[in-house]
Motif scaffolding. Structure first.
Motif, short mmCIF file in Angstrom:
data_model
loop_
_atom_site.label_atom_id
_atom_site.label_comp_id
_atom_site.label_asym_id
_atom_site.label_seq_id
_atom_site.Cartn_x
_atom_site.Cartn_y
_atom_site.Cartn_z
N THR A 1 -32.20 -33.77 -4.71
CA THR A 1 -33.52 -33.97 -4.10
C THR A 1 -34.53 -34.31 -5.47
OG1 THR A 1 -33.69 -32.21 -4.98
CG2 THR A 1 -32.61 -31.94 -2.68
N GLY A 2 -34.10 -34.91 -6.44
CA GLY A 2 -35.24 -34.83 -7.54
C GLY A 2 -35.39 -36.77 -7.39
N TYR A 3 -34.02 -37.18 -6.46
CA TYR A 3 -34.17 -38.26 -6.93
C TYR A 3 -34.73 -38.88 -4.95
CZ TYR A 3 -30.89 -39.97 -10.36
OH TYR A 3 -30.78 -39.30 -11.74
N ILE A 4 -34.80 -38.48 -4.19
CA ILE A 4 -35.67 -38.69 -2.98
C ILE A 4 -37.05 -38.83 -2.86
CG2 ILE A 4 -35.88 -38.03 -0.69
CD1 ILE A 4 -32.87 -36.54 -0.57
N SER A 5 -37.27 -39.65 -2.33
CA SER A 5 -38.54 -40.54 -1.90
C SER A 5 -39.47 -41.10 -1.46
CB SER A 5 -39.40 -41.13 -2.93
OG SER A 5 -38.63 -42.10 -4.26
N HIS A 6 -38.34 -41.15 -0.16
CA HIS A 6 -38.32 -41.60 1.11
C HIS A 6 -38.01 -41.69 1.81
CE1 HIS A 6 -40.06 -44.96 3.96
NE2 HIS A 6 -38.69 -45.23 3.96
N ILE B 1 -27.82 -44.10 -13.91
CA ILE B 1 -29.53 -43.36 -13.27
C ILE B 1 -29.75 -44.63 -12.70
CG2 ILE B 1 -31.45 -42.42 -14.66
CD1 ILE B 1 -30.37 -41.87 -16.57
N ARG B 2 -30.70 -45.35 -12.43
CA ARG B 2 -30.69 -46.57 -11.84
C ARG B 2 -30.12 -46.69 -10.65
NH1 ARG B 2 -36.55 -47.36 -11.81
NH2 ARG B 2 -37.08 -49.21 -10.20
N SER B 3 -28.78 -46.65 -10.51
CA SER B 3 -28.31 -46.33 -9.47
C SER B 3 -28.29 -45.82 -8.70
CB SER B 3 -26.51 -47.85 -9.91
OG SER B 3 -26.62 -48.50 -10.82
N GLN B 4 -28.39 -44.85 -9.27
CA GLN B 4 -28.52 -43.61 -8.56
C GLN B 4 -29.93 -43.50 -7.82
OE1 GLN B 4 -27.32 -40.69 -10.90
NE2 GLN B 4 -25.15 -39.94 -10.56
N PRO C 1 -30.85 -29.46 -6.95
CA PRO C 1 -31.37 -30.20 -7.77
C PRO C 1 -31.50 -32.22 -8.17
CG PRO C 1 -30.42 -28.58 -8.84
CD PRO C 1 -29.93 -28.94 -7.99
N LEU C 2 -30.56 -33.04 -8.44
CA LEU C 2 -29.68 -33.98 -8.68
C LEU C 2 -29.98 -34.97 -7.28
CD1 LEU C 2 -29.43 -35.89 -10.54
CD2 LEU C 2 -26.77 -35.68 -9.98
#
Length: 408
Positions: free
Chosen positions: A73-78, A42-45, A70-71
């Motif tokens: 797009t849910g990570y992209i913050s920057h 989870i953290r690596s992804q 969704p997997l």
């Protein structure tokens, strides 16, 4: 390895997350970490997918379809944008991507060469001004300072602002001297390197009085800045004014590489004005860059001025001081014979500092021939601790952290 074994038997998840975060620039290692266990995955992804880099070489034809999962797009913050040579069709495709990024809250406009950002880009990002918390600029051109301040006012809720290199084609005209009132109200972190008409921009950002206002009345409410990083040469008087405005709100301060007075050369017997850090009542961490440590031939007062400046550091919360040096560590002369180390020792010899400090970090480079050898890097760090600790008071329990860089 099971998830339970990974989290409870070895290390807490907070520690493993911190270690994985340090590998943010090493995608190969992050991919390997993602295969260890579920918690590491989870953290690596997150580290692998949190930043979306877009440039003229990015194929946007099928990017929207790939980001529909969704997997991802849910990570992209920057979003890291290189706006150089981007065609107008880019922004049409990019506008279709934005609705698929629910976690997006940060954007960087950074290019390898000076360039302008098309108006279409500003229109897209101002639609999401309520969600953007961090803005960064590097090698970006605006038309005028007034245009730059108007753009920043479109993001009143940002908490972090990084201005690495921003310029504009024309200086302010007399009619434009009246800049729009600042609407930023939540800025917590400011990293200011260089921009054209830097004094005018800083005055607008900190709501200082214009030069012809002798009443000393601030125009609006002060910014709640807690972290200030300056990496350009500053005049002592201007920097002192900024510190007086920020006052007890500031918790982290990174001093610019060189601080000078109005005089070009300062004699040794008259070190000149120094920064008064006593106004920073809640300061917790302080970073001192190399040009303020290294003694210059044309200015022999550096040693005295820095030591005097640290005597004004009376914050009861100060716990860490970082010395960022350019002087490489060698194995010829003792480290203690170098002026930089003597200055660190003198700076830390004040009893009021030793009673509060918990960590001293020394960042210094190694010669290229040494940095490639892990054993010599470890030896350099060991020597630095052993030769610096006896002077700074080993009995005080002071922790010395040695950040050895790879290049001189």
């Amino acid at each position: 390895m099971s998830a339970n074994t990974c989290s409870s038997t070895l290390l807490p998840a907070e520690l493993t997350d911190a270690v994985i975060d340090m590998l943010a620039d090493d995608s190969t290692t992050l991919k390997s970490c993602s295969l260890v266990c579920r918690l590491w995955r989870i953290r690596s992804q997150y580290c692998l997918l949190s930043t979306l880099k877009l440039s003229q070489h990015t194929p946007l034809r099928n990017l929207a379809e790939r980001l529909a999962h969704p997997l991802l797009t849910g990570y992209i913050s920057h979003i890291h944008l290189d706006p150089a040579f981007l065609p107008p069709t880019f922004w049409d495709a990019f506008g279709k991507i934005m609705p698929h990024l629910p976690a997006f809250n940060s954007v960087s406009f950074k290019s390898k060469q000076m360039c302008k950002v098309q108006p279409e880009a500003w229109d897209i990002f101002t639609r999401y001004s309520s969600t953007i918390q961090s803005l960064a600029f590097g090698n970006i051109i605006f038309d005028t300072l007034c245009a730059f301040t108007k753009f920043l006012n479109g993001f009143p809720h940002i908490t972090s602002l990084y201005v690495e290199y921003v310029t504009w084609g024309s200086a302010l005209t007399p009619a434009e001297r009246q800049l729009p009132p600042r609407k930023l109200t939540s800025l917590r972190e400011l990293h200011l390197y260089y921009c054209t008409e830097r004094a005018e921009f800083t005055r607008w950002l900190l709501n200082e009085c214009p030069p012809d206002d002798h009443d000393g009345i601030l125009l609006n409410a002060k910014l709640p800045i807690k972290s200030l990083c300056l990496t350009w040469h500053e005049r002592t008087s201007k920097l002192q004014n900024a510190l007086n405005i920020l006052g007890p709100r500031l918790e982290h301060l990174s001093l610019p590489p060189k601080i000078s007075s109005a005089a070009r050369h300062i004699p040794l017997e008259d070190p000149g004005p120094i920064l008064d850090l006593s106004v920073l009542e809640n300061l917790k961490t302080l970073v001192i860059c190399s040009d303020n440590i290294t003694r210059y031939k044309e200015d022999n007062s550096t040693f005295t001025s820095l030591s005097r400046m640290l005597t004004t550091l009376t914050s009861p919360h100060i716990s860490k001081i970082t010395f960022a040096l350019k002087t490489p560590i060698t194995f010829v002369d003792p480290i203690s014979d170098k002026p930089s180390w003597n200055l660190i020792d003198a700076a830390l010899s004040h009893p009021h500092l030793l009673s509060r400090l918990r960590t001293v970090e020394v960042q210094c480079p190694l010669p290229a021939c040494v940095s490639e050898c892990g054993m010599m890097r470890a030896e350099a760090a060991r020597r630095l601790r052993e030769e610096l600790l006896p002077k700074t008071g080993r009995e005080k329990g002071l922790l010395v952290v040695c950040a050895i860089e790879g290049k001189a």
